[in-house]
Design an enzyme around this catalytic site. Structure first.
Site: not given
Length: 430
Positions: A255, A415, A258, A322-323, A356
């Protein structure tokens, strides 16, 4: 990486802080480009493509000849790998289809729910230092399964005005309607307003850097939906002495490569495991082609020792990764009690890389703590739920008086009248 031992709960906010700029640091630039694209269209998009990507373009749309050439440039082995991933992703997302839900809430009152596809969707695929062709599979496959009519894709070109061949191959394989050589803020603005070349869409999907994330958030001001605020990637691993230190280090590094603003965190109840993982990181990072990026990312990252499982899970839920990888002897505890995570990976032989690429789950996930309130992309992300109802005369008799009383209590006489007229009509027929 920074080692932190037994932090107090009061320290969590500081040690779990993401290395992201605030919206206020970026939104001025985003606003400027949005306003220019809104009025200037393709000319402005091309201007910023030259400024940011170094490419001078005559046309934004990728032509069929470029797609054909790209397909030839992709190796047969990579094509087979992409097709395997496509098959697994299709299986998992096709299984998410639901049937019409129908309920008779009262005799004569039929209510049901059906799903309809979002007609026009835009996919943003990062290029730059890592052309994420895998993200096309994660977005275009569920879009096509959902039945979206128009699926357009924007991705930044290189300085020669070319798009990575694997991106073009994956896009045509997954049924993308049109592909545009546009990246960054200008791509999001183009899909938000529409230009001479780029169609306006109803919803924008895909990850990106912090500028793309803020641009997507700004798009919502102009009536365009987004999947989620998905910014720089992040990973949290919880591991104890039963974990393989080399595996854990490889996941953290996967990670960190990235981008320099990515963040990885190891939480452990074992000090010796933390030390072993740190040694493995220092050993493995030297062999990475993207070592310079990983090293900068590691400066944002943490090795955190905690006293027990409960303290660990409380800290992890506060972070909302996230992960999330679980390599613990008591893995069932973490699976049961995790509340805030985009996607969870369990056991020593379940690397985040599997999600992924090819296991079948979606890798477009909420970052920056948004896992506390957002889901990752799934089939329903490309659909809308619509409710229907049909009421018979008997049904109106069963619920009509309740509607009248409630409408009158709210002071909404029209109504009430809409129901009273129908009830009177039924009485006359009886």
């Amino acid at each position: 990486m920074n080692k932190i031992y037994n932090p107090t709960q009061q320290e969590w906010e500081e040690i779990l802080r993401r290395p992201t700029q605030s919206v206020s640091d970026i939104e001025g630039t985003v606003d400027t480009i949005f306003n220019e694209v809104k009025t200037g269209g393709d000319v402005i998009v091309k201007k910023y493509t030259t400024e940011f990507d170094g490419a001078i373009l005559d046309e934004l749309l990728v032509c069929p000849e470029e797609i054909a050439a790209a397909s030839k440039a992709v190796s047969d082995d990579l094509k087979k790998a992409i097709q395997l991933a496509k098959s697994n992703i299709e299986k998992f997302h096709a299984a998410q289809k639901t049937t019409r839900l129908e309920v008779e809430t009262q005799p004569g009152v039929q209510c049901w729910q059906e799903k309809r596809p979002i007609q026009k969707v835009g996919l943003y695929i990062p290029g730059g230092t890592a052309p994420l062709f895998s993200t096309i599979l994660m977005l275009a496959i569920p879009a096509k399964l959902a039945g979206c009519n128009k699926v357009i894709l924007c991705t930044p070109p290189n300085q020669f005005g070319e798009v990575n061949p694997a991106i073009l191959y994956a896009a045509q394989l997954c049924g993308v309607t049109q592909i545009f050589k546009v990246g960054g803020i200008q791509a999001i603005a183009g899909m938000t307003f529409g230009t001479e070349s780029i169609p306006k869409v109803y919803k924008i999907f895909g990850p990106g850097n912090q500028y793309v994330t803020v641009a997507k958030q700004l798009a919502t001001k102009y009536g365009v939906a987004i999947d989620m605020p998905a910014g720089p990637s992040e990973l949290l691993v919880v591991a104890d002495e039963t974990a393989n230190p080399a595996f854990v280090a490889s996941d953290l590094l996967s990670q960190s490569e990235h981008g320099v603003d990515s963040q990885v965190i190891l939480v452990s109840t074992s000090e010796s495991l933390i030390d072993d993982v740190e040694k493995e990181i220092n050993k493995q990072i030297k062999k990475l082609p993207r070592a310079a990026i990983a090293e900068k990312s590691m400066a944002n990252s943490r090795l955190i020792l905690v006293e027990n499982d409960q303290q660990a899970i409380d800290l992890i839920n506060e972070y909302g990764p996230e992960h999330f990888i679980v390599c613990m002897q008591n893995e069932a505890f973490y699976v049961k009690h995790i509340q805030n995570a985009g996607s969870v990976f369990i056991g020593n032989y379940t690397p985040e890389s599997a999600g992924d690429y090819a296991s079948g789950t979606n890798h477009t996930l909420p970052t920056n703590g948004y896992a506390k309130q957002y889901s990752g992309v799934n089939l329903d992300s490309f659909m809308k739920s619509m409710t229907f109802q049909k009421i018979s005369e008997n049904g109106m008799k069963n619920i009509g008086n309740a509607i009248e009383l409630m409408a009158e209590a709210e002071g909404l006489q029209a109504h009430k009248n809409a129901v009273t007229l129908r009830l009177n009509s039924i009485k006359k027929q009886e």
